[in-house]
Design a protein around this motif. Structure first.
Motif, PDB file in Angstrom:
ATOM      1  N   PHE A  59      83.057  89.907  17.566  1.00 54.90           N
ATOM      2  CA  PHE A  59      81.585  89.244  17.470  1.00 54.90           C
ATOM      3  C   PHE A  59      81.412  88.739  18.879  1.00 54.90           C
ATOM      4  CE2 PHE A  59      78.482  86.092  16.361  1.00 54.90           C
ATOM      5  CZ  PHE A  59      77.461  86.796  15.927  1.00 54.90           C
ATOM      6  N   LYS A  60      82.314  87.837  19.141  1.00 55.21           N
ATOM      7  CA  LYS A  60      82.114  87.029  20.596  1.00 55.21           C
ATOM      8  C   LYS A  60      81.822  88.338  21.643  1.00 55.21           C
ATOM      9  CE  LYS A  60      84.369  84.110  23.955  1.00 55.21           C
ATOM     10  NZ  LYS A  60      85.336  83.397  24.291  1.00 55.21           N
ATOM     11  N   THR A  61      82.652  89.449  21.652  1.00 57.01           N
ATOM     12  CA  THR A  61      82.408  90.367  22.788  1.00 57.01           C
ATOM     13  C   THR A  61      81.176  91.095  22.580  1.00 57.01           C
ATOM     14  OG1 THR A  61      84.723  90.699  22.696  1.00 57.01           O
ATOM     15  CG2 THR A  61      83.312  92.416  23.537  1.00 57.01           C
ATOM     16  N   ALA A  62      80.744  91.098  21.407  1.00 57.00           N
ATOM     17  CA  ALA A  62      79.659  91.788  21.116  1.00 57.00           C
ATOM     18  C   ALA A  62      78.444  91.030  21.735  1.00 57.00           C
ATOM     19  CB  ALA A  62      79.361  92.342  19.769  1.00 57.00           C
ATOM     20  N   VAL A  63      78.293  89.706  21.618  1.00 60.75           N
ATOM     21  CA  VAL A  63      77.259  88.919  21.983  1.00 60.75           C
ATOM     22  C   VAL A  63      77.386  88.640  23.414  1.00 60.75           C
ATOM     23  CG1 VAL A  63      76.693  86.242  21.975  1.00 60.75           C
ATOM     24  CG2 VAL A  63      77.426  87.362  19.814  1.00 60.75           C
ATOM     25  N   GLU A  64      78.527  88.683  24.000  1.00 61.98           N
ATOM     26  CA  GLU A  64      78.577  88.709  25.477  1.00 61.98           C
ATOM     27  C   GLU A  64      78.154  90.119  25.978  1.00 61.98           C
ATOM     28  OE1 GLU A  64      82.682  87.932  25.984  1.00 61.98           O
ATOM     29  OE2 GLU A  64      82.681  85.765  25.651  1.00 61.98           O
ATOM     30  N   GLY A  82      70.430  89.963  29.746  1.00 63.03           N
ATOM     31  CA  GLY A  82      70.082  89.032  30.667  1.00 63.03           C
ATOM     32  C   GLY A  82      70.116  87.753  29.799  1.00 63.03           C
ATOM     33  N   ALA A  83      71.187  86.856  29.857  1.00 58.78           N
ATOM     34  CA  ALA A  83      71.386  85.559  29.037  1.00 58.78           C
ATOM     35  C   ALA A  83      70.579  84.378  30.110  1.00 58.78           C
ATOM     36  CB  ALA A  83      72.661  85.073  29.090  1.00 58.78           C
ATOM     37  N   SER A  84      69.788  83.568  29.074  1.00 57.02           N
ATOM     38  CA  SER A  84      69.064  82.612  29.886  1.00 57.02           C
ATOM     39  C   SER A  84      69.483  81.214  29.514  1.00 57.02           C
ATOM     40  CB  SER A  84      67.642  82.659  29.447  1.00 57.02           C
ATOM     41  OG  SER A  84      66.972  81.508  29.677  1.00 57.02           O
TER      42      SER A  84
END
Length: 75
Positions: free
Chosen positions: A46-51, A58-60
């Motif tokens: 899940f963490k990998t998918a979120v990253e 593009g994370a804000s």
């Protein structure tokens, strides 16, 4: 999906702690360990998918007004 045997050598203190945790949940030690491994594997995937999603979109660092926060709806 088949199953395979995995044999582990652990010290008695760890086994006692595992037995205690499993008993609190009404589970066998084997089921407790397997569920723990499955949960850890899910968390990592899940963490990998979120990253990867954040990389793609593009994370804000600043939350937008239209974003749903994890605490939304929790009193």
């Amino acid at each position: 999906m088949g199953s395979t045997v995995l044999s582990l050598r652990i010290d008695s203190e760890l086994l006692d702690r595992l037995k205690s945790h499993a008993a609190k949940r009404g589970m066998s030690v084997q089921d407790y360990v397997v569920r723990t491994l499955i949960r850890e594997d899910f968390d990592a995937r899940f963490k990998t998918a979120v990253e990867e999603t954040e990389k793609f979109y593009g994370a804000s660092d600043e939350p937008r007004d239209d974003q749903v926060r994890p605490s939304a709806g929790i009193a």
